[in-house]
Design a protein around this motif. Sequence first.
Motif, PDB file in Angstrom:
ATOM      1  N   ALA A 250      44.339  43.069  42.999  1.00 15.25           N
ATOM      2  CA  ALA A 250      43.676  42.458  44.101  1.00 15.25           C
ATOM      3  C   ALA A 250      42.604  43.004  45.187  1.00 15.25           C
ATOM      4  CB  ALA A 250      45.101  41.571  44.438  1.00 15.25           C
ATOM      5  N   ALA A 251      43.132  43.899  45.304  1.00 13.88           N
ATOM      6  CA  ALA A 251      42.105  44.418  46.079  1.00 13.88           C
ATOM      7  C   ALA A 251      40.955  45.079  45.854  1.00 13.88           C
ATOM      8  CB  ALA A 251      43.043  45.159  47.593  1.00 13.88           C
ATOM      9  N   HIS A 252      41.120  45.175  44.908  1.00 11.29           N
ATOM     10  CA  HIS A 252      39.935  46.210  43.900  1.00 11.29           C
ATOM     11  C   HIS A 252      38.923  44.682  43.297  1.00 11.29           C
ATOM     12  CE1 HIS A 252      36.947  47.888  41.263  1.00 11.29           C
ATOM     13  NE2 HIS A 252      37.513  47.050  40.324  1.00 11.29           N
ATOM     14  N   VAL A 253      39.877  43.556  43.446  1.00 15.37           N
ATOM     15  CA  VAL A 253      38.864  42.063  42.761  1.00 15.37           C
ATOM     16  C   VAL A 253      38.203  41.945  43.963  1.00 15.37           C
ATOM     17  CG1 VAL A 253      38.838  40.121  41.888  1.00 15.37           C
ATOM     18  CG2 VAL A 253      40.329  41.952  41.101  1.00 15.37           C
ATOM     19  N   ARG A 254      38.663  42.057  45.450  1.00 12.56           N
ATOM     20  CA  ARG A 254      38.804  41.546  46.773  1.00 12.56           C
ATOM     21  C   ARG A 254      36.597  41.691  46.868  1.00 12.56           C
ATOM     22  NH1 ARG A 254      44.293  39.971  47.731  1.00 12.56           N
ATOM     23  NH2 ARG A 254      44.393  41.674  48.973  1.00 12.56           N
ATOM     24  N   ALA A 255      37.059  43.464  46.999  1.00  9.56           N
ATOM     25  CA  ALA A 255      36.110  44.210  47.569  1.00  9.56           C
ATOM     26  C   ALA A 255      34.372  43.849  46.650  1.00  9.56           C
ATOM     27  CB  ALA A 255      36.364  45.830  47.127  1.00  9.56           C
ATOM     28  N   ARG A 256      35.076  43.385  45.614  1.00  9.16           N
ATOM     29  CA  ARG A 256      33.705  43.390  44.542  1.00  9.16           C
ATOM     30  C   ARG A 256      33.321  41.498  43.976  1.00  9.16           C
ATOM     31  NH1 ARG A 256      31.799  47.717  42.951  1.00  9.16           N
ATOM     32  NH2 ARG A 256      30.765  46.630  40.217  1.00  9.16           N
ATOM     33  N   ILE A 257      33.781  40.774  44.709  1.00  8.81           N
ATOM     34  CA  ILE A 257      33.360  39.791  45.266  1.00  8.81           C
ATOM     35  C   ILE A 257      34.111  39.489  46.527  1.00  8.81           C
ATOM     36  CG2 ILE A 257      33.807  37.169  44.491  1.00  8.81           C
ATOM     37  CD1 ILE A 257      34.826  38.211  41.482  1.00  8.81           C
ATOM     38  N   ASP A 258      33.012  38.922  47.339  1.00  2.77           N
ATOM     39  CA  ASP A 258      32.905  38.442  48.681  1.00  2.77           C
ATOM     40  C   ASP A 258      33.799  37.172  49.262  1.00  2.77           C
ATOM     41  OD1 ASP A 258      32.403  41.395  50.010  1.00  2.77           O
ATOM     42  OD2 ASP A 258      30.241  40.659  50.112  1.00  2.77           O
ATOM     43  N   GLY A 259      34.293  36.972  50.402  1.00  7.37           N
ATOM     44  CA  GLY A 259      34.421  35.298  50.812  1.00  7.37           C
ATOM     45  C   GLY A 259      36.383  34.917  49.867  1.00  7.37           C
ATOM     46  N   SER A 260      35.372  33.467  50.276  1.00  5.69           N
ATOM     47  CA  SER A 260      36.644  32.507  49.266  1.00  5.69           C
ATOM     48  C   SER A 260      36.729  32.809  47.400  1.00  5.69           C
ATOM     49  CB  SER A 260      36.293  30.777  49.669  1.00  5.69           C
ATOM     50  OG  SER A 260      36.706  31.018  51.050  1.00  5.69           O
ATOM     51  N   PRO A 261      35.466  33.136  47.479  1.00  7.11           N
ATOM     52  CA  PRO A 261      35.538  32.831  45.723  1.00  7.11           C
ATOM     53  C   PRO A 261      36.346  34.325  45.089  1.00  7.11           C
ATOM     54  CG  PRO A 261      33.679  32.619  46.297  1.00  7.11           C
ATOM     55  CD  PRO A 261      33.838  32.799  47.359  1.00  7.11           C
TER      56      PRO A 261
END
Length: 734
Positions: A250-261
């Motif tokens: 989850a942290a990796h994905v949030r680091a690759r796509i910013d903000g709400s998306p």
Amino acid sequence: MATRNAHLVPIGAEPESGDVAVQRTWRSAVRLSSVAARMERFLGGSGFDRGPWLTVAFAGGIALWFWLGNPWQWGVAIAISVLVALGASASARPFNAFPELRKAAAALGLLVSFGICVIWLRSELVGAEAIERPEVRSIVAKVLEREEQPGEDRVRLVLAFQDAESGQAHKVRVNVPISKDDPAAQEEAVIRLRVRLMPPAPPMLPGGYDFARTAWFGGLSATGSLIGELEIAEPAMQSAGLAKVQRDLAAHVRARIDGSPGTIAAAFASGDRGAITDRDEEAMRDSGLTHLLSVSGLHVSAVIAAAYLLALKLLALWVWLTLRVRLPLVAAAVGATAGIGYTLLTGAEVPTVRSCVGALLVLAALALGREALSMRMVAAAAFFVLLLWPESLVGPSFQMSFAAVLSIVALHNSVWVKSFLAPREERWIATIARRGTMLLVTGLVIEVALMPIVLFHFHRAGVYGAFANVIAIPLVTFVSMPLIALALLLDIVGAGGPLWWLAGKSLELLLGIAHWTAVQPGAVKLMPEMGVGLFAMYVAGGLWMAMWRGGTRLFGLVPWLVATPLFLLAPIPDVLVSGDGRHVGIVGEGDRLLVLRESRSDYAKDNLLEMAGQEGEPVSLSDWPGAECTRDFCSLTIERGGRPWHLLLSRTRDRVAERELAAACDLSDIVVSDRYLPRSCRPRWLKADRSLLDRTGGLSIDLKNERFKTVAAGQGEHGWWRGGRDEPPPRRRQ
């Protein structure tokens, strides 16, 4: 002779007294036999799959346990069900001529009793006694679960510790502010902390969310929050547990796509919804798209289908293997492995397990050349889930998941849909139009099927959800999730950047649809409580329509046609009182809800608004011109049922002169207080102080009919309820 030859009495002749009794018994037997014969012909010629009704009977037994109030009633229900089954198995003439009816009665009776036994046993095995009262204590506890919720600015820990005095083990859930969190507080770590603990809360109002029941089956004896600092007593052993993998993903994905998306992408990839903001959650909920955030049927099916098709196409390029092995079997094994791995990775919640089981059954059917989507497949998945987690039956997740799947299977197995979607010679644009029309019809059918469930649990109805889902479901299934999967795969070699950008844009579009739909006029309509009886009518009608075939299924509309006007015409409560007496809502004085206190708790405010079926910000009684408020009390008079009702509501717990309080109570019809009032306080109709509310829980008061509902009325003697028995409303003194 009279008894033996009773059937020979001539027509028009007066039989003897003994003949009359025998003749009536004989005619009664004929009538019962005739009814049984009609039922036998109906069952024999119905042409439907009877297996799924066994799961319905099993679920009915579970529901019966929740509805009945105490152990002797559960025992009687089991005994009656077993007797029905035994009687059907060994029935005498004239009913031994009806094998279909007898088999149905025997099977349904046994499964109803089995359902009661399973949920009763489950409650006894996993139920956790709540702590007696709120308390503050220092504990040394082991971390069982860790859930990071940056959207709420907190980390949620599930802890296990042993009471030093009693030696009793407790499992509790504690919220830790992110500013005081220690990343080393992982699963299996031992921590030392000071916490404020509360018993799990019962429903605030009749028909509200019952967290105490959820906590009982989850083994939680308390919830609370951290006081002071958190200290690591023993660090966790370094291990690659699934929970840590989930958080890292989850942290990796949030680091690759910013903000709400990025928060939405993390939910799709790992099931971690902790970073989604309240604003986005509300928009997805009000637009009817919140089901996309929970990893369930859509996501698991997409993963398994992608793995199955990819394996099938790639393996078909290997000629040697194609000539020697049935590729559908190999592809099914690959799809099953992908589905099980995704289910475990995303937390193995009940909806995900249900979806995985259903998808595995579909794979098995495809591999064996059988019909993939059938009621029997859905019933088997439901039976499996209910056998392991019978308490999930009364939760909205299980009900919504299976209602949606049942709707899809019933719709697409109908004759006219098969005819509509059958291949034919036509232009490609016509094919796309038919498929698009069917997608819209499917969305509408699902929306209608889910509406009673949403109204019962959440007291709100969406209007545009079907139209939003027509765009959102294909967008997520065929664009967002494949892009996320491919981006994660390419990240192994550091080449996932372009796909992450595309995935982010697709999720921006999804959020745009959600926010635009949610703000449209009439997008959401709050509705008051739907009773259990009306909800049962909707469920029965829906099951009938889904599981029968041909014109017979239209009889399922009858309960819906009866329940809908009853629900719409049901009286809206005039006064709502929370179980602690602190929160009071008054309905019908203008367009907005009047409240005693302006609570900082969104939970209290939302409960009052939902149960009142009203929208907009509530108005405090101290700001309403029709009320007279002092520092200690508010008083007001409202007209209901052609008569005035005088209300006296307590605002503080400060000492009040008893004589003055007694005089004020004597002039009031209803007194509400969050403290214990003296006996000298005797209102004309109802004294809802702590003495009463501790026994009844929250109240929903209908002044016109001079009656009220209580939380206790729906609790019985189940282990999670700590209050008393329901109480009948008193008579109003003139």
